[in-house]
Design an enzyme around this catalytic site. Sequence first.
Site, PDB file in Angstrom:
ATOM      1  N   GLU A 228       1.092  -1.301   0.146  1.00  0.00           N
ATOM      2  CA  GLU A 228      -0.377  -0.080  -0.268  1.00  0.00           C
ATOM      3  C   GLU A 228       0.747   1.024  -0.595  1.00  0.00           C
ATOM      4  O   GLU A 228       0.769   2.197  -0.508  1.00  0.00           O
ATOM      5  CB  GLU A 228      -0.615   0.234   1.084  1.00  0.00           C
ATOM      6  CG  GLU A 228      -2.077  -1.404   1.109  1.00  0.00           C
ATOM      7  CD  GLU A 228      -3.400  -0.793   0.021  1.00  0.00           C
ATOM      8  OE1 GLU A 228      -3.107   0.572  -0.170  1.00  0.00           O
ATOM      9  OE2 GLU A 228      -3.800  -1.379   0.104  1.00  0.00           O
TER      10      GLU A 228
ATOM     11  N   SER B 148     -32.264 -26.411  51.041  1.00  0.00           N
ATOM     12  CA  SER B 148     -31.227 -26.143  52.218  1.00  0.00           C
ATOM     13  C   SER B 148     -30.203 -25.779  52.194  1.00  0.00           C
ATOM     14  O   SER B 148     -29.321 -25.588  53.564  1.00  0.00           O
ATOM     15  CB  SER B 148     -30.685 -27.870  52.586  1.00  0.00           C
ATOM     16  OG  SER B 148     -32.809 -28.200  53.601  1.00  0.00           O
TER      17      SER B 148
END
Length: 771
Positions: free
Chosen positions: A85, A346
């Site tokens: 690029e 419980s």
Amino acid sequence: MLLHLIRISKKSFKRTAIFVACIVLIFLLLDTVFPFKPHIQYATQVTAHDGVVLSAFLSRDDKWRMYANEKEITPQLIKTLVHKEDQYFYYHPGVNPFAMSRAAFRNISSGRRTSGASTITMQVARLLHPRPRTYLNKIIEIFRALQLELHFSKSEILQFYFNLVPYGGNIEGIKAASLLYFGKPPQLLSLAEITTLTIVPNRPSSLQPGVQNNALLEARNTWLLRFQDEGLFEEHVIRDAIAEPIHIKRRGVPRLAPHLSVKLQREFADQPVIRTNLKLQQQRQTEEQVSNYINRLRGQNIHNAAVLVVNNETMEVEAYVGSADFNNPYDGGQVDGIRAVRSPGSTLKPLLYASAFDQGIITPKKVLNDVPGNFSGYEPENFDRHFNGPVTTEFALANSLNIPAVRILKEMGTSSLINQLKKSGFQTVKKQEKELGLSMILGGCGVTLEELTRLFASFANDGNFQPLQYVKEQKKTGKTNHIVSKDAAYLITDILTQITRPDLPANFDNTYHLPKIAWKTGTSYGKRDAWSIGYNKRYTVGVWVGNFSGEGVPELSGANTATPLLFSIFNSLDYNSPKGWYHAPENVQLRKVCAVSGDIPSDFCDHQIVDRYIMGVSAYRRCSHMRYIFTDGKVSYCTYCLPEKDFGKKAYANLAAELIAYYEQQKIPYPKLPPHNPLCERVFHDGAPIIVSPNEGSEYFIRKDEPQQIQLACQAANDVEAVFWYVNDKLFKKTNPNEPVFVSPPLGRVKISCSDDKGRNSDLWIKVSSF
């Protein structure tokens, strides 16, 4: 002549310098007036402990724009992109004047736009603020590029580019493209895959991944050969990359730990990367175990489960499974079972017993009465609807007996337990505080699996409460919140480690697959929720099994439904843990106690056992399970009516009234006291009958057309042979102490009285209304 030229040169240089300085000043002024502050809306990523993406969510503008940090952008990726690029990226100030001049010449000479001169920095400026391609916007783009170079480093600008580069549709950034097209993070991409992703942004329509793969392959190989010609990579590296086939298709985003991901995405919506403490292997393994386990239970109409795994040393959550299948809409798969409020059954009993240990009320060998009782109208039953009579504290907890737990809570006070739960972060309990009573210890309150697991992790950490650590950025307060003492936590752990208990699954009995853990089970009323929470030195694991619809299942229980999954997870997670086990703290010592009462032995205690106690905390009570009675063998005497001769002193069992009533009801033989001297004229007040029905201050509604009866019942001392019932001070009936009586009371405020044959009396008032 030479001097003249030098003067001209100096003037030109000065003018040029002034011009450049003016340009720079104007640029700096514009930079101040129009600052460039990139604000990027990233898709939210939820990552595991090692950085692997667990889940991802679209950005606010519906883009798969995923943030990639510097570690994820490899040198090979940078080298390939920069060469393709912008080869002079590291040398220009954001704009390449030579490339711009070359492009301008070609465009003017050809009469059309044949090439561009955009640098990587200029592309970043355009990606951050997209505009139509005009000459004015090109000038703005150049200005923004210069600003980028002024305020950001080259590596930061590259990172912007890699996070913003478009790949067609709503996919932006190298990380999103890598995950959605190759199913892997960018740091694992090969050269061939890197080259593929670097060429797509130039031709997103004609080189669409997964659609034009043949054209993509041809373009990729063309660029690889060009890299070879330009000496970017070695020949054998290029050759291997060309030989690599293209396996590219559009994939879905990862969806591991979906419940936790959704939770964290809501809490940290503006954070691009949420780094959790989940261990990927443990998460996948736990999800698979839960899914397979529930598949086996579907035939029993049990459709869901939730599991939470916590590292006790760091309090980091390493696995989070909210349901058996997140994608199952029929069974509420998207409901988060870890945060859903359910009845605890419980499972709160260990906190009750630990708090009672710290208050000195009980010790492990203290004897409690597991017999029927009425607690201001509340008459609890055990899970199996059987009673065991006198039992030790450790037996009551290990067997999860309900009556002893209610008796301890009544003695300790519900407010005390509520405060303990609030300190432990139980949010629903805070909201229900004013409504809670004795039933809370048997499941009459709301909790979450997250809260329960955090509570048991506190037991694993010597009673120290710490918040769960879901994300790496979460701040640790450093403060220690002692819910219970280290001594009480050890006593609880020692009891919950026992394996001779009814909540041990039958298929795990006497097997080497039983993990070394302390655990507690729970089953809610109506068998809607099955719980099993366990811990060792390293981990605490919380398991819930049931249906999100709330439908009860007869086969559902904490022992046989939730505990097998708990054991399975522990066996795969930390079987034969190298961390060892807990050791008794210095304050936990041994002492001899009476086996009958659990108190300090007295002259009557011929059977003594060893008990653990907390020094300076546990009560020092002398055993009083026997007492001396003056008797001649037929009747007993008090000091008031003691005869002059023909009597002796004999020891008799000193039984509580509720235990006598239980023995009488069950026809269990016990040593009865001889009846008191009938000639004694003294009136006794101690030991008066306890009226257990009706309840003091209660209001009863009776239909006018069908008057109902109210039961009268009491608990009397074991030397009582008859009781007398009075209604509004009028004798109603004489009965045996344990015989139930029924009465149709008058309307209004009614006085109920019960007297025994020793003259002891109890009264209460009720209100009777009609409808």
